[in-house]
Design a protein around this motif. Structure first.
Motif, mmCIF file in Angstrom:
data_model
loop_
_atom_site.group_PDB
_atom_site.id
_atom_site.type_symbol
_atom_site.label_atom_id
_atom_site.label_comp_id
_atom_site.label_asym_id
_atom_site.label_seq_id
_atom_site.Cartn_x
_atom_site.Cartn_y
_atom_site.Cartn_z
ATOM 1 N N LEU A 216 43.453 13.343 20.345
ATOM 2 C CA LEU A 216 42.498 12.283 20.014
ATOM 3 C C LEU A 216 41.724 12.669 18.757
ATOM 4 O O LEU A 216 41.645 13.846 18.407
ATOM 5 C CB LEU A 216 41.499 12.085 21.173
ATOM 6 C CG LEU A 216 42.038 11.479 22.472
ATOM 7 C CD1 LEU A 216 41.026 11.692 23.594
ATOM 8 C CD2 LEU A 216 42.330 9.995 22.295
ATOM 9 N N PRO A 217 41.127 11.688 18.071
ATOM 10 C CA PRO A 217 40.201 12.038 16.993
ATOM 11 C C PRO A 217 38.945 12.659 17.582
ATOM 12 O O PRO A 217 38.808 12.766 18.805
ATOM 13 C CB PRO A 217 39.907 10.687 16.331
ATOM 14 C CG PRO A 217 40.186 9.678 17.376
ATOM 15 C CD PRO A 217 41.286 10.226 18.228
ATOM 16 N N LYS A 218 38.011 13.065 16.744
ATOM 17 C CA LYS A 218 36.762 13.629 17.239
ATOM 18 C C LYS A 218 36.125 12.662 18.235
ATOM 19 O O LYS A 218 36.098 11.451 18.022
ATOM 20 C CB LYS A 218 35.794 13.897 16.086
ATOM 21 C CG LYS A 218 36.140 15.149 15.288
ATOM 22 C CD LYS A 218 35.050 15.455 14.267
ATOM 23 C CE LYS A 218 35.359 16.747 13.525
ATOM 24 N NZ LYS A 218 34.299 17.072 12.539
ATOM 25 N N PRO B 240 41.350 5.215 25.748
ATOM 26 C CA PRO B 240 42.715 4.869 26.190
ATOM 27 C C PRO B 240 43.547 4.209 25.093
ATOM 28 O O PRO B 240 44.765 4.404 25.034
ATOM 29 C CB PRO B 240 42.466 3.911 27.362
ATOM 30 C CG PRO B 240 41.102 4.244 27.851
ATOM 31 C CD PRO B 240 40.333 4.619 26.633
ATOM 32 N N LYS B 241 42.893 3.476 24.211
ATOM 33 C CA LYS B 241 43.614 2.783 23.135
ATOM 34 C C LYS B 241 44.118 3.749 22.067
ATOM 35 O O LYS B 241 45.045 3.424 21.322
ATOM 36 C CB LYS B 241 42.702 1.740 22.481
ATOM 37 C CG LYS B 241 42.194 0.672 23.445
ATOM 38 C CD LYS B 241 41.165 -0.223 22.772
ATOM 39 C CE LYS B 241 40.554 -1.215 23.765
ATOM 40 N NZ LYS B 241 39.485 -2.035 23.138
ATOM 41 N N LEU B 242 43.488 4.919 21.974
ATOM 42 C CA LEU B 242 43.849 5.897 20.952
ATOM 43 C C LEU B 242 44.917 6.885 21.426
ATOM 44 O O LEU B 242 45.412 7.685 20.632
ATOM 45 C CB LEU B 242 42.601 6.670 20.508
ATOM 46 C CG LEU B 242 41.520 5.828 19.821
ATOM 47 C CD1 LEU B 242 40.247 6.641 19.645
ATOM 48 C CD2 LEU B 242 42.014 5.330 18.469
ATOM 49 N N LEU B 243 45.258 6.831 22.716
ATOM 50 C CA LEU B 243 46.276 7.734 23.250
ATOM 51 C C LEU B 243 47.665 7.288 22.805
ATOM 52 O O LEU B 243 47.892 6.099 22.551
ATOM 53 C CB LEU B 243 46.212 7.757 24.778
ATOM 54 C CG LEU B 243 44.981 8.411 25.405
ATOM 55 C CD1 LEU B 243 44.963 8.162 26.910
ATOM 56 C CD2 LEU B 243 44.961 9.916 25.131
ATOM 57 N N PRO B 244 48.625 8.217 22.701
ATOM 58 C CA PRO B 244 50.000 7.828 22.400
ATOM 59 C C PRO B 244 50.528 6.846 23.448
ATOM 60 O O PRO B 244 50.058 6.813 24.589
ATOM 61 C CB PRO B 244 50.761 9.158 22.455
ATOM 62 C CG PRO B 244 49.726 10.210 22.243
ATOM 63 C CD PRO B 244 48.458 9.664 22.843
ATOM 64 N N LEU B 245 51.525 6.052 23.061
ATOM 65 C CA LEU B 245 52.043 5.011 23.954
ATOM 66 C C LEU B 245 52.626 5.594 25.238
ATOM 67 O O LEU B 245 52.621 4.935 26.282
ATOM 68 C CB LEU B 245 53.107 4.177 23.216
ATOM 69 C CG LEU B 245 52.597 3.341 22.035
ATOM 70 C CD1 LEU B 245 53.763 2.650 21.339
ATOM 71 C CD2 LEU B 245 51.569 2.311 22.508
ATOM 72 N N PHE C 181 42.535 11.837 33.319
ATOM 73 C CA PHE C 181 43.384 11.817 34.496
ATOM 74 C C PHE C 181 44.552 10.878 34.193
ATOM 75 O O PHE C 181 44.359 9.666 34.036
ATOM 76 C CB PHE C 181 42.594 11.350 35.711
ATOM 77 C CG PHE C 181 41.365 12.176 35.974
ATOM 78 C CD1 PHE C 181 41.481 13.445 36.511
ATOM 79 C CD2 PHE C 181 40.103 11.710 35.641
ATOM 80 C CE1 PHE C 181 40.361 14.226 36.741
ATOM 81 C CE2 PHE C 181 38.979 12.479 35.864
ATOM 82 C CZ PHE C 181 39.107 13.754 36.411
ATOM 83 N N LEU C 182 45.743 11.453 34.088
ATOM 84 C CA LEU C 182 46.889 10.704 33.593
ATOM 85 C C LEU C 182 47.847 10.315 34.710
ATOM 86 O O LEU C 182 47.936 10.981 35.738
ATOM 87 C CB LEU C 182 47.645 11.525 32.547
ATOM 88 C CG LEU C 182 46.823 12.016 31.359
ATOM 89 C CD1 LEU C 182 47.734 12.734 30.366
ATOM 90 C CD2 LEU C 182 46.100 10.866 30.677
ATOM 91 N N LYS C 183 48.573 9.250 34.476
ATOM 92 C CA LYS C 183 49.613 8.825 35.400
ATOM 93 C C LYS C 183 50.809 9.738 35.234
ATOM 94 O O LYS C 183 51.285 9.975 34.136
ATOM 95 C CB LYS C 183 50.017 7.383 35.107
ATOM 96 C CG LYS C 183 48.950 6.359 35.463
ATOM 97 C CD LYS C 183 49.449 4.942 35.240
ATOM 98 C CE LYS C 183 48.380 3.928 35.648
ATOM 99 N NZ LYS C 183 48.835 2.531 35.437
ATOM 100 N N LEU D 121 50.916 16.493 24.624
ATOM 101 C CA LEU D 121 50.095 17.118 25.659
ATOM 102 C C LEU D 121 50.099 18.645 25.570
ATOM 103 O O LEU D 121 49.468 19.308 26.399
ATOM 104 C CB LEU D 121 50.577 16.687 27.052
ATOM 105 C CG LEU D 121 50.536 15.181 27.342
ATOM 106 C CD1 LEU D 121 51.039 14.908 28.750
ATOM 107 C CD2 LEU D 121 49.133 14.631 27.170
ATOM 108 N N SER D 122 50.810 19.197 24.598
ATOM 109 C CA SER D 122 50.853 20.654 24.476
ATOM 110 C C SER D 122 49.473 21.183 24.078
ATOM 111 O O SER D 122 48.735 20.538 23.322
ATOM 112 C CB SER D 122 51.899 21.075 23.442
ATOM 113 O OG SER D 122 51.614 20.485 22.193
ATOM 114 N N VAL D 123 49.136 22.345 24.610
ATOM 115 C CA VAL D 123 47.829 22.943 24.340
ATOM 116 C C VAL D 123 47.679 23.215 22.850
ATOM 117 O O VAL D 123 48.569 23.772 22.201
ATOM 118 C CB VAL D 123 47.653 24.251 25.140
ATOM 119 C CG1 VAL D 123 46.367 24.956 24.750
ATOM 120 C CG2 VAL D 123 47.666 23.954 26.632
ATOM 121 N N GLY D 124 46.558 22.785 22.282
ATOM 122 C CA GLY D 124 46.291 22.948 20.862
ATOM 123 C C GLY D 124 46.599 21.717 20.040
ATOM 124 O O GLY D 124 46.160 21.600 18.897
#
Length: 655
Positions: free
Chosen positions: A272-274, A284-289, A311-313, A265-268
């Motif tokens: 995600l892919p393009k 959502p499926k492409l996000l880290p676990l 919008f993340l938990k 989640l760090s800036v830069g």
């Protein structure tokens, strides 16, 4: 790099013929062939490139070429200024300038018309594929492969069909990720060979990278502004914004533990892919676990999707609740106490939240509100939320400085700039506010002739002192404040439209006290406690009737008027009980009694706030003239339109 004395066409041609015919490693390195060229020949051979090729491959499908150019629209736009500047020098010079994408496919070409025509014979044109694995050693493909400027002259090319050309290519790097995103190349017949060709394309590549950085920063800022100004920005505090490349450009609402567990989640970081082609179900499926999205909102700029809000938990995060006091800590090395912004009304909570979010975006902010609502508190709130607690905070009241001096006050001046200028010159408020906040109060009073200079400073992020030609970069977050309707001022010709839009990137509307409901009672308790401590007096007790009057009153002077009223209680009362008899007459709305029309009576029973005095005078005159507004205007010495405007502003009833 070869020069006229070191390069030998005969020796290079002979070495090339031996290399391609040997089919294996040459016994000795040719003395006249540069190491980078020989290494490229080896890569070309190992990739299976045919040394007898007479031309490169080309993408013939016009639709595919169009899509490729569209995908690289940002790169092409960044290159346009450099290409336009160089184009006049290429005509009649037997030279063409080429822009290729990260795969070595040409997406733009300009220059000498005859050379452009000749280039079509070898597919050195739109859609031509000049990657090293396709056509072997060449300025475009070799620069892409090595990540370094490449000069390839005549027989140094691996493919025989392009050895009648010379080319110099320089890679273009993404200014944020440092990945190669394209190549700028200068090509033509061998006689254009000059050592400085490499310097020229390298300078062009750097110019394109600078334009890319500025372009991407503007787009990212606009994307962040679009999000912060949207309704859904308030719906959730744990938010990550990604741009169209999938990289994180903004985040908020995460504790340190969460960030340590999810460094993605760090800036830069490329989270995600393009985004192109991805559906809301794919993302959502492409996000880290360890990153879980509760919602997704696509962000548009000029009608085109340019990014995404996730919008993340985040169980650690607690959202601001209505009634929660907003605290501003004292500035470093400034003798001041802690400041609190009190209020739980929805409009006030929204304004506080927007100010805190504005601190995270390096954009100009316009704070609008009536006199006395506490606009500067919101400027201080923005400043207090900056990452650097030592960032300067420089306030300037544009209405308190003469039009002749305000330019020097803001931008500074050089020695001898005008009569009385200090020896050595002086820095202005912009320079003093570098890396911090410059707060311009009463921005609507800034002289129209000075506004273009302010606009230029904001756009160029640099200033020029009066009487000085030296450009001085400044990194300033501008917060402008006004109680005027700047749109009306624009129509009157008193304020520049372009400056208004530049200032109002984010606008915070601070609500008047009459629209804040029970905030009046919260402020009553807050100010009462404050003045009790300040004066050593017992806290005042306010009767229910007093509270009713305070809630019903329109407060034309807003929070400042309420504070003055409460302060007066602590200064003049000997006991601690406040009844309606202690209230100023304008709050009671009692117009009876012959002495009440006198200025002495108004001032004697009032807090001294000018807006409140004005409102009281209007109310009393309306009663005295039995509601005849024409006579009221005559008595007060103002025009009827002005009277109507003030009646509307002060919410005066004319029953």
């Amino acid at each position: 790099m070869p020069d006229d004395s070191s390069y030998s066409e005969h020796d290079t041609r002979e070495a090339w013929e031996k290399f391609v015919s040997a089919g294996r490693e040459m016994e000795q390195r040719p003395p006249k062939v540069r190491e980078e060229i020989l290494n490229s020949w080896r890569r070309s051979r190992d990739s299976g490139v045919d040394a007898s090729s007479i031309a490169s491959r080309k993408v013939y499908d016009e639709t595919q070429i169009h899509l490729r150019r569209e995908r690289n629209a940002v790169l092409r736009r960044a290159a346009s200024a450099a290409f336009k500047r160089l184009e006049p020098h290429l005509k009649e010079a037997r030279t063409i300038l080429i822009l290729a994408d990260e795969h070595g496919v040409i997406i733009d070409a300009i220059g000498d018309a005859h050379v452009l025509d000749e280039g079509q014979e070898i597919h050195l044109e739109l859609g031509g594929d000049w990657s090293e694995k396709t056509i072997g050693t060449n300025g475009i493909g070799t620069a892409l492969k090595t990540g370094k400027p490449a000069y390839v002259h005549a027989s140094e090319h691996f493919a025989e069909g392009v050895q009648d050309w010379t080319c110099a290519g320089a890679p273009i790097f993404d200014p944020f990720t440092q990945t190669i995103i394209g190549v700028v190349d200068l090509s033509g017949p061998p006689h254009i060979f000059r050592q400085h060709n490499v310097a020229l394309v390298l300078a062009a590549a750097r110019e394109i990278e600078i334009a890319l950085a500025e372009q991407k920063q503007i787009e990212r800022t606009q994307l962040l502004e679009a999000f912060l100004m949207s309704d859904y920005s308030r719906a959730h505090d744990s938010v990550v914004l990604v741009d169209q490349t999938g990289r994180v450009l903004f985040r908020r609402g995460f504790g340190e533990d969460m960030l340590r567990r999810a460094k993605e989640l760090s800036v830069g970081h490329k989270l995600l892919p393009k985004l192109e082609g991805l559906t809301d179900q794919d993302i959502p499926k492409l996000l880290p676990l360890n990153v879980e999205a509760e919602g997704i909102e696509r962000l548009k700029l000029e009608g085109v999707y340019r990014g995404l809000a996730l919008f993340l938990k985040n169980k650690e995060n607690l959202q601001r609740k209505a009634g929660e006091t907003c605290t501003i800590k004292p500035r470093v090395n400034v003798a001041e106490g802690e400041i609190r912004i009190v209020g739980s009304s929805p409009k006030m909570v929204d304004a506080m939240g927007l100010a805190e979010r504005a601190a995270l975006a390096n954009v100009s902010v316009l704070i609008h509100g009536e006199t006395g609502v506490g606009k500067e508190l919101f400027a201080r709130l923005i400043h207090s939320r900056l990452p650097d607690d030592r960032a300067p905070y420089v306030p300037v009241n544009c209405a308190a400085i003469s039009s002749e001096l305000i330019g020097a006050e803001l931008f500074g001046y050089a020695e001898g700039a005008f009569t009385g200028a200090a020896q050595g010159g002086r820095s202005g408020k912009f320079e003093l506010a570098n890396k911090g906040v410059l707060c311009l109060d009463e921005i609507g009073d800034m002289p129209i002739e000075l506004q273009p200079y302010l606009l230029r400073a904001l756009e160029q992020r640099a200033i020029y002192r009066i009487g000085d030609s030296q450009r001085r970069p400044v990194d300033v977050r501008l917060v402008a404040m006004t109680n005027r309707d700047l749109r009306q001022e624009i129509e009157k010709g008193n304020f520049r439209r372009d400056l208004f839009y530049r200032l109002g990137v984010m606008t915070i509307e601070v609500p008047p006290l009459r629209e804040r409901g029970n905030d009046v009672l919260e402020l009553l308790e807050y100010f009462s406690q404050h003045y009790a401590e300040e004066t050593g007096h017992q806290p005042m007790i306010f009767t229910d009737k007093v509270r009713e009057f305070l809630l019903r009153y329109q407060w034309p002077g807003n929070v400042r008027e309420l504070r003055n009223v409460i302060q007066r209680f602590y200064l003049v009362k000997s006991d601690s009980l406040v009844t309606e008899r202690d209230l100023p007459p304008e709050i009671l709305d009692d117009f009876e009694g012959g002495d009440e029309d006198s200025l002495e009576h108004i001032l004697g029973g009032h807090s001294g706030d000018l807006e409140s005095i004005e409102a009281s005078a209007i109310r009393r005159t309306i009663v005295a003239e039995n509601g005849n507004l024409t006579k009221v205007a005559q008595v007060l010495g103002i025009s009827r339109p002005t009277l109507y405007r003030k009646i509307k502003r002060y919410r005066i009833r004319n029953d």
